[in-house]
Design a protein around this motif. Structure first.
Motif, PDB file in Angstrom:
ATOM      1  N   UNK A   1       0.834  -1.205   0.000  1.00  0.00           N
ATOM      2  CA  UNK A   1       0.000   0.000   0.000  1.00  0.00           C
ATOM      3  C   UNK A   1       0.873   1.262   0.000  1.00  0.00           C
ATOM      4  N   UNK A   2       0.525   2.205  -0.842  1.00  0.00           N
ATOM      5  CA  UNK A   2       1.269   3.462  -0.908  1.00  0.00           C
ATOM      6  C   UNK A   2       0.846   4.354   0.258  1.00  0.00           C
ATOM      7  N   UNK A   3       1.829   4.807   1.035  1.00  0.00           N
ATOM      8  CA  UNK A   3       1.483   5.636   2.185  1.00  0.00           C
ATOM      9  C   UNK A   3       2.022   7.048   2.083  1.00  0.00           C
ATOM     10  N   UNK A   4       3.046   7.241   1.273  1.00  0.00           N
ATOM     11  CA  UNK A   4       3.715   8.546   1.219  1.00  0.00           C
ATOM     12  C   UNK A   4       4.453   8.667  -0.115  1.00  0.00           C
ATOM     13  N   UNK A   5       4.871   9.895  -0.451  1.00  0.00           N
ATOM     14  CA  UNK A   5       5.680  10.045  -1.670  1.00  0.00           C
ATOM     15  C   UNK A   5       7.005   9.300  -1.520  1.00  0.00           C
ATOM     16  N   UNK A   6       7.624   8.936  -2.617  1.00  0.00           N
ATOM     17  CA  UNK A   6       8.926   8.261  -2.548  1.00  0.00           C
ATOM     18  C   UNK A   6       9.640   8.382  -3.877  1.00  0.00           C
ATOM     19  N   UNK A   7      10.968   8.187  -3.882  1.00  0.00           N
ATOM     20  CA  UNK A   7      11.731   8.329  -5.133  1.00  0.00           C
ATOM     21  C   UNK A   7      11.427   7.242  -6.156  1.00  0.00           C
TER      22      UNK A   7
ATOM     23  N   UNK B   1      20.893  17.960  -7.457  1.00  0.00           N
ATOM     24  CA  UNK B   1      20.344  18.005  -6.105  1.00  0.00           C
ATOM     25  C   UNK B   1      19.290  16.898  -5.886  1.00  0.00           C
ATOM     26  N   UNK B   2      18.472  16.684  -6.904  1.00  0.00           N
ATOM     27  CA  UNK B   2      17.448  15.640  -6.789  1.00  0.00           C
ATOM     28  C   UNK B   2      18.105  14.270  -6.599  1.00  0.00           C
ATOM     29  N   UNK B   3      19.213  14.059  -7.286  1.00  0.00           N
ATOM     30  CA  UNK B   3      19.918  12.782  -7.159  1.00  0.00           C
ATOM     31  C   UNK B   3      20.592  12.656  -5.787  1.00  0.00           C
ATOM     32  N   UNK B   4      21.165  13.770  -5.322  1.00  0.00           N
ATOM     33  CA  UNK B   4      21.817  13.739  -4.001  1.00  0.00           C
ATOM     34  C   UNK B   4      20.788  13.441  -2.919  1.00  0.00           C
ATOM     35  N   UNK B   5      19.622  14.103  -3.028  1.00  0.00           N
ATOM     36  CA  UNK B   5      18.572  13.925  -2.016  1.00  0.00           C
ATOM     37  C   UNK B   5      17.860  12.585  -2.175  1.00  0.00           C
TER      38      UNK B   5
ATOM     39  N   UNK C   1      18.557   9.864  -3.999  1.00  0.00           N
ATOM     40  CA  UNK C   1      19.298   8.597  -4.064  1.00  0.00           C
ATOM     41  C   UNK C   1      20.513   8.591  -3.150  1.00  0.00           C
ATOM     42  N   UNK C   2      20.624   9.605  -2.298  1.00  0.00           N
ATOM     43  CA  UNK C   2      21.767   9.728  -1.372  1.00  0.00           C
ATOM     44  C   UNK C   2      23.077   9.518  -2.129  1.00  0.00           C
ATOM     45  N   UNK C   3      23.201  10.163  -3.247  1.00  0.00           N
ATOM     46  CA  UNK C   3      24.346   9.945  -4.125  1.00  0.00           C
ATOM     47  C   UNK C   3      25.431  10.976  -3.845  1.00  0.00           C
ATOM     48  N   UNK C   4      26.705  10.590  -3.844  1.00  0.00           N
ATOM     49  CA  UNK C   4      27.761  11.593  -3.687  1.00  0.00           C
ATOM     50  C   UNK C   4      27.689  12.612  -4.830  1.00  0.00           C
ATOM     51  N   UNK C   5      28.100  13.841  -4.523  1.00  0.00           N
ATOM     52  CA  UNK C   5      27.950  14.952  -5.458  1.00  0.00           C
ATOM     53  C   UNK C   5      28.559  14.661  -6.836  1.00  0.00           C
ATOM     54  N   UNK C   6      29.746  14.081  -6.825  1.00  0.00           N
ATOM     55  CA  UNK C   6      30.431  13.873  -8.101  1.00  0.00           C
ATOM     56  C   UNK C   6      29.655  12.906  -9.015  1.00  0.00           C
ATOM     57  N   UNK C   7      29.164  11.815  -8.415  1.00  0.00           N
ATOM     58  CA  UNK C   7      28.373  10.843  -9.195  1.00  0.00           C
ATOM     59  C   UNK C   7      27.082  11.486  -9.682  1.00  0.00           C
ATOM     60  N   UNK C   8      26.448  12.236  -8.767  1.00  0.00           N
ATOM     61  CA  UNK C   8      25.180  12.889  -9.107  1.00  0.00           C
ATOM     62  C   UNK C   8      25.390  13.853 -10.267  1.00  0.00           C
ATOM     63  N   UNK C   9      26.489  14.561 -10.234  1.00  0.00           N
ATOM     64  CA  UNK C   9      26.756  15.540 -11.291  1.00  0.00           C
ATOM     65  C   UNK C   9      26.969  14.848 -12.644  1.00  0.00           C
TER      66      UNK C   9
ATOM     67  N   UNK D   1      13.405  13.713 -13.642  1.00  0.00           N
ATOM     68  CA  UNK D   1      12.578  12.546 -13.318  1.00  0.00           C
ATOM     69  C   UNK D   1      13.252  11.252 -13.798  1.00  0.00           C
ATOM     70  N   UNK D   2      13.724  11.245 -15.037  1.00  0.00           N
ATOM     71  CA  UNK D   2      14.373  10.038 -15.576  1.00  0.00           C
ATOM     72  C   UNK D   2      15.660   9.716 -14.831  1.00  0.00           C
ATOM     73  N   UNK D   3      16.402  10.769 -14.445  1.00  0.00           N
ATOM     74  CA  UNK D   3      17.699  10.557 -13.794  1.00  0.00           C
ATOM     75  C   UNK D   3      17.543   9.743 -12.514  1.00  0.00           C
TER      76      UNK D   3
END
Ligand code: ATP
Ligand code: MG
Length: 271
Positions: A86-92, A116-120, A122-130, A166-168
């Motif tokens: 069951x969906x209870x909240x928003x999620x990535x 920023x969306x990737x860092x938040x 997917x908890x991704x390090x900045x360099x990978x996210x970039x 969104x796709x990222x």
């Protein structure tokens, strides 16, 4: 992709495992005049890889349904499940692209928005996210605009950033609420074609909302037509791949069938 190994039993499905299930969902809003039923008893499911379009006139509850699938609204009856839960909240796992051009963070650059969306998300390090953000921005044709701020972009470019973002995040389900409705007709067509290409290349599952029959046929693999307010399922249409080409006889024929259904759908009084 983690898909529960079970079969669907809801409206219009083939025997594929379902990613999303709506089970007798009704959604109401409290208003000063009483309870307003926006969506009534809607059931459907989406299999992985499908692009399902919710098609219906203004006010029939398309955005309401999408917000509930996004986890921003709770159904007043029934249940929405992703992979059986069951969906209870928003999620990535569910990223939404909205119609409005103001969905980007105005104080961040184009690159900053996606990174920023990737860092938040997917908890991704900045360099990978970039690196991932740059790849996606290049894919949507914004390679030369990574350092621009949103207010300097056209509407179409802003929507491209939102789509790249969104796709990222590689969500299990992409939610699109009339992302091209505020664009001029030429740009809209171009963006529909580009979105279709991205979806086909990535195999992404999508739930797309529109009031345009043409758009529904162009981007969807299956179309659910909703009745006017309150939204109920009126009919479901499969879109065979050879029907998707504008100008093909299949396209025109399907457009006509959908038009007949949509225009003959009864207006249901809400209580
Ligand atoms: N926050 C709210 N509070 C009260 N009523 C709402 C709210 N949001 C939507 N509604 C009502 O619910 C019904 C469905 O609205 P919704 O925005 O989901 O329709 P829609 O199909 O997305 O329309 P459009 O094509 O114009 O975007 C409408 O009657 C609308 O007035
Ligand atoms: Mg809407």
């Amino acid at each position: 992709m983690n898909v529960a190994p079970r079969l669907t039993g809801l409206v219009g499905d083939t025997a594929l495992p379902s990613l999303l299930e709506l089970d007798h969902v009704s959604i109401s809003y409290p208003t000063p005049d009483g309870i307003l039923t926006a969506v009534e008893d809607v059931s459907f499911s989406i299999a992985a890889g499908e692009r399902l379009v919710l098609l219906g006139p203004s006010g029939c509850g398309k955005s309401t349904l999408l917000r509930a699938v996004g986890g921003f609204l709770k159904p007043s009856a029934g249940e929405i499940r992703m992979n059986g839960r069951r969906i209870g909240a928003p999620g990535p796992d569910r990223m939404t692209v909205f119609q409005e051009f103001d969905q980007l963070l105005p104080w961040r650059t184009v690159l900053g928005n996606v990174r920023y969306a990737l860092e938040r998300g997917k908890s991704m390090p900045r360099r990978d996210a970039e690196a991932i953000a740059r790849r996606w921005l290049e894919r949507v044709g914004l390679k030369n605009f990574v350092d621009a701020f949103p207010h300097t972009l056209s509407g179409g470019m802003k929507q491209r950033v939102a789509i790249a973002r969104a796709f990222a995040l590689e969500p299990a389900l992409l939610l699109m609420d009339e992302p091209f409705a505020a664009l001029d007709a030429l740009t809209r067509r171009q963006m529909q074609d580009e979105l279709l290409k991205l979806c086909e290349e990535t195999g992404n599952t999508a739930l797309f909302v529109t009031h345009g029959i043409d758009e529904a046929i162009r981007v969807g693999t299956r179309i659910l037509a909703l009745t006017p307010h309150p939204g109920r399922l009126a009919a479901t249409f499969d879109v065979p791949p050879d029907t998707r080409a504008r100008g093909s006889s299949g396209f025109g024929e399907l457009e006509r069938r959908i038009q007949e259904t949509v225009f003959s759908a009864p207006e249901i009084d809400h209580v």
